[in-house]
Design a protein around this motif. Structure first.
Motif, short mmCIF file in Angstrom:
data_model
loop_
_atom_site.label_atom_id
_atom_site.label_comp_id
_atom_site.label_asym_id
_atom_site.label_seq_id
_atom_site.Cartn_x
_atom_site.Cartn_y
_atom_site.Cartn_z
N SER A 22 1.08 -1.17 -0.14
CA SER A 22 0.08 0.21 -0.02
C SER A 22 0.86 1.51 0.21
CB SER A 22 -1.17 -0.24 1.09
OG SER A 22 -2.02 -1.05 1.38
N THR A 23 2.26 0.93 0.95
CA THR A 23 2.89 2.16 0.27
C THR A 23 3.28 2.52 -1.31
OG1 THR A 23 3.62 2.15 3.01
CG2 THR A 23 5.10 3.73 1.17
N PHE A 24 3.44 1.60 -1.72
CA PHE A 24 3.81 1.26 -3.10
C PHE A 24 2.68 2.46 -4.01
CE2 PHE A 24 4.03 0.09 -6.98
CZ PHE A 24 5.44 0.39 -7.17
N ASN A 25 1.58 1.69 -2.74
CA ASN A 25 0.58 1.88 -4.36
C ASN A 25 0.68 3.49 -4.01
OD1 ASN A 25 -0.17 -0.12 -5.02
ND2 ASN A 25 -1.53 -0.89 -3.36
N PRO A 73 -8.56 2.47 -3.56
CA PRO A 73 -7.54 2.29 -2.27
C PRO A 73 -8.30 0.74 -2.02
CG PRO A 73 -8.99 3.83 -1.95
CD PRO A 73 -9.11 3.54 -4.05
N GLU A 74 -6.83 0.22 -0.96
CA GLU A 74 -7.81 -0.91 0.15
C GLU A 74 -8.85 0.07 0.63
OE1 GLU A 74 -5.89 -3.40 3.60
OE2 GLU A 74 -4.59 -2.20 2.56
N GLY A 75 -9.86 -1.03 1.24
CA GLY A 75 -10.79 -0.37 2.40
C GLY A 75 -12.42 0.29 1.28
N ARG A 76 -11.97 0.41 0.17
CA ARG A 76 -12.92 0.90 -0.66
C ARG A 76 -13.04 2.71 -0.72
NH1 ARG A 76 -16.14 -3.53 1.77
NH2 ARG A 76 -15.39 -5.01 0.84
N PRO A 84 -9.57 5.78 -16.52
CA PRO A 84 -8.11 5.14 -16.34
C PRO A 84 -6.86 4.91 -17.14
CG PRO A 84 -9.49 3.53 -14.99
CD PRO A 84 -10.20 4.95 -15.84
N ARG A 85 -5.75 5.18 -17.70
CA ARG A 85 -5.20 5.00 -17.83
C ARG A 85 -4.48 3.11 -17.79
NH1 ARG A 85 -1.30 8.32 -20.77
NH2 ARG A 85 -0.60 7.10 -22.47
N LEU A 86 -4.15 3.54 -16.15
CA LEU A 86 -3.48 2.47 -15.75
C LEU A 86 -4.30 2.85 -13.77
CD1 LEU A 86 -1.37 -0.26 -14.70
CD2 LEU A 86 0.42 2.02 -13.34
N LEU A 87 -4.46 1.05 -14.01
CA LEU A 87 -5.70 0.96 -12.78
C LEU A 87 -5.01 0.35 -11.80
CD1 LEU A 87 -8.56 1.82 -11.71
CD2 LEU A 87 -9.56 -0.15 -12.13
N ILE A 88 -4.69 0.95 -10.90
CA ILE A 88 -4.34 0.20 -9.63
C ILE A 88 -5.20 0.00 -8.61
CG2 ILE A 88 -3.13 0.66 -7.43
CD1 ILE A 88 -1.46 2.57 -8.83
N LEU A 89 -5.08 -1.44 -8.24
CA LEU A 89 -6.55 -1.83 -7.12
C LEU A 89 -5.73 -2.57 -6.58
CD1 LEU A 89 -8.74 -4.12 -10.24
CD2 LEU A 89 -9.15 -2.11 -9.21
N ASP A 90 -6.14 -2.10 -4.90
CA ASP A 90 -5.17 -2.57 -3.81
C ASP A 90 -6.17 -3.55 -2.84
OD1 ASP A 90 -3.85 -2.93 -1.49
OD2 ASP A 90 -3.50 -0.57 -1.02
N GLU A 91 -6.27 -4.71 -2.93
CA GLU A 91 -6.38 -5.65 -1.94
C GLU A 91 -8.12 -5.18 -2.74
OE1 GLU A 91 -5.06 -7.77 -0.79
OE2 GLU A 91 -3.41 -7.23 -0.08
N PRO A 92 -8.53 -5.06 -3.99
CA PRO A 92 -10.28 -5.80 -4.22
C PRO A 92 -10.41 -6.35 -4.22
CG PRO A 92 -8.94 -6.67 -6.17
CD PRO A 92 -7.73 -5.58 -4.92
N SER A 93 -10.08 -7.51 -3.30
CA SER A 93 -11.62 -9.29 -2.80
C SER A 93 -11.23 -8.72 -1.25
CB SER A 93 -10.50 -10.00 -3.95
OG SER A 93 -9.54 -10.74 -2.86
N LEU A 94 -10.68 -8.60 -0.68
CA LEU A 94 -10.84 -8.15 0.65
C LEU A 94 -12.78 -8.52 1.16
CD1 LEU A 94 -8.62 -8.16 3.20
CD2 LEU A 94 -9.21 -5.74 3.12
N VAL A 125 -3.11 -5.48 -6.93
CA VAL A 125 -2.12 -5.60 -5.01
C VAL A 125 -2.96 -6.60 -4.65
CG1 VAL A 125 -1.30 -4.77 -3.47
CG2 VAL A 125 -1.09 -3.31 -5.79
N GLU A 126 -2.83 -7.84 -4.42
CA GLU A 126 -3.72 -8.45 -3.57
C GLU A 126 -2.69 -9.61 -2.72
OE1 GLU A 126 -6.35 -9.95 -3.26
OE2 GLU A 126 -8.23 -8.59 -4.07
N GLN A 127 -3.86 -10.30 -1.62
CA GLN A 127 -2.94 -11.19 -0.96
C GLN A 127 -4.22 -12.76 -1.33
OE1 GLN A 127 -2.42 -11.03 3.50
NE2 GLN A 127 -3.48 -8.64 3.50
#
Length: 236
Positions: free
Chosen positions: A44-47, A85-88, A155-165, A192-194
């Motif tokens: 998440s810091t990277f994102n 972002p993570e957590g919506r 978006p041209r690039l979409l960052i998805l941070d933990e979308p399935s959480l 970005v996923e676990q």
């Protein structure tokens, strides 16, 4: 081919704590890249650093060949780099429609109408709930709203941070199907996923991050072929 996102030697952190310690990563146009790692690995810091929310301390971040390290996050959004972002992070006291419209506040405002129709085509349940307060939606519907809001900015690039959480197995299947559909439309995605198994099924390349460092980069098949990496970093 010029990388859409190229990160070179990136250092970042908070206060006296350095979280990222020299990250190299690339996303090519139209590519799904999986960024994997345990909690606390620095994902998440990277994102947030790439998105301009957390300042980079050293290194380069290039988006479509242009240096964006130190650029205000609003200008990064205007360039087409969008993070879900993570957590919506929806606005619970605003309606579904108002949340979606905010997605086009900085970018693609003049195409808000057609983009709303596109989002409603992808997520018909959101069309049924346009006047409903976002905070009253189910967890799965809130994730739809968060992704829909990101799509409103074209978006041209979409960052998805933990979308399935926090999603049920059925909704996770739907989510990864959606990610595959967006990729089929040519959208570049940093996932970005676990959820390692399903991420590796749809990604063209993968990075494994641990303690602020990239411990692996390559194809999913290369990652899965390494017993050491699978056991040490993926729990497989």
């Amino acid at each position: 081919m010029t990388a859409l996102l190229a990160v070179e030697g990136l250092h970042s952190g908070y206060g006296h704590v350095e979280v990222l310690r020299g990250i190299d990563l690339q996303v090519q146009p139209g590519e799904i890249v999986a960024l994997l790692g345990s909690n606390g690995a620095g994902k998440s810091t990277f994102n947030n650093t790439v998105s301009g929310i957390v300042p980079a301390r050293r290194g380069r971040i290039l988006f479509d060949g242009h240096a964006i390290a130190g650029t205000h996050y609003r200008a990064i959004v205007q360039a087409g780099l969008i993070q879900v972002p993570e957590g919506r992070r929806i606005f619970p006291n605003l309606s579904v429609l108002e949340n979606l419209e905010l997605g086009s506040f900085t970018r693609a405002r003049e195409r808000r109408g057609p983009n709303l129709e596109r989002v409603f085509g992808i997520f018909p349940r959101l069309r049924e709930r346009t006047r409903q307060l976002a905070g009253t939606l189910s967890g799965g519907e809130q994730q739809m709203l968060a992704i829909g809001r990101g799509l409103m900015a074209e978006p041209r690039l979409l960052i998805l941070d933990e979308p399935s959480l926090g999603l049920s197995p059925l909704l996770v299947e739907e989510l990864f199907g959606l990610i595959g559909r967006l990729h089929g439309e040519g959208l570049a995605i940093l996932l970005v996923e676990q959820n390692v198994g399903q991420s590796l099924e749809i990604a063209q390349r993968a990075y494994v991050m641990e303690n602020g460092l990239v411990e692996f980069s390559g194809t999913p098949s290369e990652l899965l072929a390494s017993d050491r990496l699978r056991k040490a970093y993926l729990g497989l």
